[in-house]
Design an enzyme around this catalytic site. Structure first.
Site, mmCIF file in Angstrom:
data_model
loop_
_atom_site.group_PDB
_atom_site.id
_atom_site.type_symbol
_atom_site.label_atom_id
_atom_site.label_comp_id
_atom_site.label_asym_id
_atom_site.label_seq_id
_atom_site.Cartn_x
_atom_site.Cartn_y
_atom_site.Cartn_z
ATOM 1 N N SER A 91 0.944 -1.088 0.284
ATOM 2 C CA SER A 91 0.155 0.056 0.041
ATOM 3 C C SER A 91 0.859 1.345 -0.084
ATOM 4 O O SER A 91 1.953 1.024 0.156
ATOM 5 C CB SER A 91 -1.137 -0.266 1.307
ATOM 6 N N LYS A 92 0.282 2.365 -0.109
ATOM 7 C CA LYS A 92 1.043 3.578 -0.037
ATOM 8 C C LYS A 92 1.891 3.563 1.289
ATOM 9 O O LYS A 92 3.004 4.327 1.061
ATOM 10 C CB LYS A 92 0.150 4.805 0.025
ATOM 11 N N ARG A 93 1.418 2.993 2.253
ATOM 12 C CA ARG A 93 2.382 3.142 3.538
ATOM 13 C C ARG A 93 3.853 2.370 3.410
ATOM 14 O O ARG A 93 4.645 2.738 3.982
ATOM 15 C CB ARG A 93 1.519 2.489 4.560
#
Ligand code: GLU
Length: 483
Positions: A246-248
């Site tokens: 994910s973006k994280r």
């Protein structure tokens, strides 16, 4: 040609991400391998997330990658329209039939009522409690439509994961249409997969729980069991930290990779490796045509696939090295323009310089976007500047002697080619002054290319030309002397 039909059905809620496109690629490869048809469908029933901009961005990214579709938006096809937001009456018609046959029923409960009833009973199971299932009164007020899940269980032979059985005790009746008539994913995707004749549904394992629901709906729509599509659920993609990508924990947008110097060839190659590998070889670098020729979804692993940017970069470098020089020059041109190294209008001599520079950088690039820093010195003209940090580290007072000696050796050189330049500089600095090559050539590199990292020095000098090389050396000598 076979009758195989697969589809890619993203919701256009923004950038297509690594997971979406891996799914799209595998579905596409199933169709292309078999000579079947690939359908691109936009699942935009949730109008709040769907924008025209996202739609166009997705089309653009798929075109860049070379994932083409036989039916879908832009190209059309026999099952038009392919945007679900334009198919609402189709879904309404199916809902009416399902209600007529008793497979769907109106539900008047609010989420609060459902929660309150379950709390009163101490029922901790998720989902609907079936309150309106057999209700005969029809109170005023808004009603959603629910699908009546039959008793029993669903078993299928998943193309990736083998036998999967899901007990319907774990599958409560689900909403297929909102009270305002908006269809939900579970309805729209199922109806379209039936009407569009899908034979294979390849998608992420997060949708395993949807499969018994969708199979129950196929049956309710009158599709015989042997005509159900085959399902293959692809493994999760995780980041370095083993959490879902994910973006994280990583960059997920395919457009980001495009902007940051990755080739479509390398993206396709790397996405293919997220769960699949070429049979009969350890070779991890291949073309998409080679992938398609060998692709079999049953070879996909069940284990989570780890996304590794370093490996993607290595594969990108490999595909950069496989390009012809002319092709690499063409791909670098817009990258150099974006970075301001080249202007909008590129004169013929700059084109020529770029073509000549390709052999110097082709083996050194992991990303196209590394080229501007490496090649700026060739195109800078009068605006050439030595990088301040590189100068502070390399162009020190004690180098003035070697810079002087290099200048004299090069001034005296009758011909201007890399081999002669190298011979003259080695004779003057390594043999003449007894310098180690690193100390001899480091300051020259910074003086002529402006950076401590550059293409090979002697070839760079040849390419930038005698006059420019000598002028940059003289200017460095002046700077080092401090006047
Ligand atoms: N629109 C769904 C998604 O983006 C596709 C689900 C499916 O392939 O059935 O997750």
């Amino acid at each position: 040609m076979t009758g195989i039909r697969t589809r890619f059905a993203p919701a256009p809620s923004g950038d297509l991400h690594v997971g979406n496109v891996r799914t799209g690629l595998f579905s596409w490869a199933v169709a292309r391998h078999a000579g079947g048809k690939f359908v691109y469908r936009i699942e935009d029933t949730d109008a709040t997330r769907a924008t025209d901009e996202a739609f166009h961005a997705a089309v653009d990214v798929l075109r860049w990658l070379g994932i083409d579709w036989d039916e879908g938006p832009v190209v059309g096809g026999p099952h038009e329209p392919y945007r679900q937001s334009e198919r609402f009456e189709v879904y309404a018609g199916v809902v009416a039939q399902l209600q007529e046959s008793g497979h769907a029923y109106p539900c008047f409960c609010t989420p609060e009522e459902i929660t309150a009833r379950k709390a009163a009973r101490g029922d901790k199971t998720p989902g609907y409690d079936g309150f309106c299932r057999d209700r005969t009164d029809h109170p005023d007020g808004p009603a959603t439509m629910r699908f009546r899940m039959p008793e029993g269980s669903t078993t299928w032979d998943d193309l990736v994961r083998g036998d999967i059985t899901i007990d319907h005790k774990d599958v409560p009746d689900f909403t297929i249409m909102r009270s305002n008539g908006h269809p939900l994913y579970m309805l729209a995707a199922t109806v379209d997969d039936v009407l569009m004749g899908m034979t294979h549904i390849v998608r992420g394992e997060d949708l395993i729980a949807a499969t018994p629901r969708q199979m129950a709906m196929y049956a309710a729509m009158g599709v015989p069991r042997e005509s159900f599509p085959a399902f293959g659920h692809l493994p999760l993609i995780v980041g370095e930290d083993s959490k879902p990508l994910s973006k994280r924990n990583g960059e997920v947008s395919i457009a980001w990779y495009r902007r940051n110097g990755f080739l479509p060839e390398a993206m396709l190659n790397y996405l293919a490796l997220l769960g699949w590998s070429m049979p009969g070889t350890d070779e991890e670098v291949f073309t998409v045509d080679e992938m398609v020729a060998a692709f079999d979804v049953s070879r996909v692993s069940k284990n989570p696939a780890r996304f590794d940017l370093k490996k993607l970069e290595a594969i990108n470098g490999e595909h950069i090295r496989r390009l012809s020089e002319g092709d690499l020059a063409a791909r670098l041109l817009p990258v150099l323009q974006d970075a301001g190294v080249l202007g909008d209008v590129v004169p013929e001599d700059a084109h020529e310089t770029l073509r000549s520079a390709i052999p110097l950088v082709q083996t050194r690039l992991a990303r196209l976007t590394e080229a501007p820093d490496l090649l700026r010195f060739l195109f800078a003209g009068d605006a050439f500047e030595v990088d301040g940090a590189a100068a502070a580290k390399t162009l020190l007072g004690e180098t003035v002697g070697s810079l002087d000696a290099a200048l004299r050796a090069l001034e005296a050189l009758p011909s201007w080619d890399a081999a002669s330049i190298e011979a003259a500089l080695r004779a003057a600095l390594v043999d003449g002054l007894g310098l180690k090559p690193k100390h001899a050539f480091g300051p020259l590199r910074v003086a002529v290319t402006g950076r401590t990292i550059s293409p090979p020095l002697f070839e760079s000098m040849e390419l930038v030309g005698r006059d420019v090389t000598l002028a940059r050396l003289r200017s460095a000598i002046v700077d080092v002397r401090g006047f």
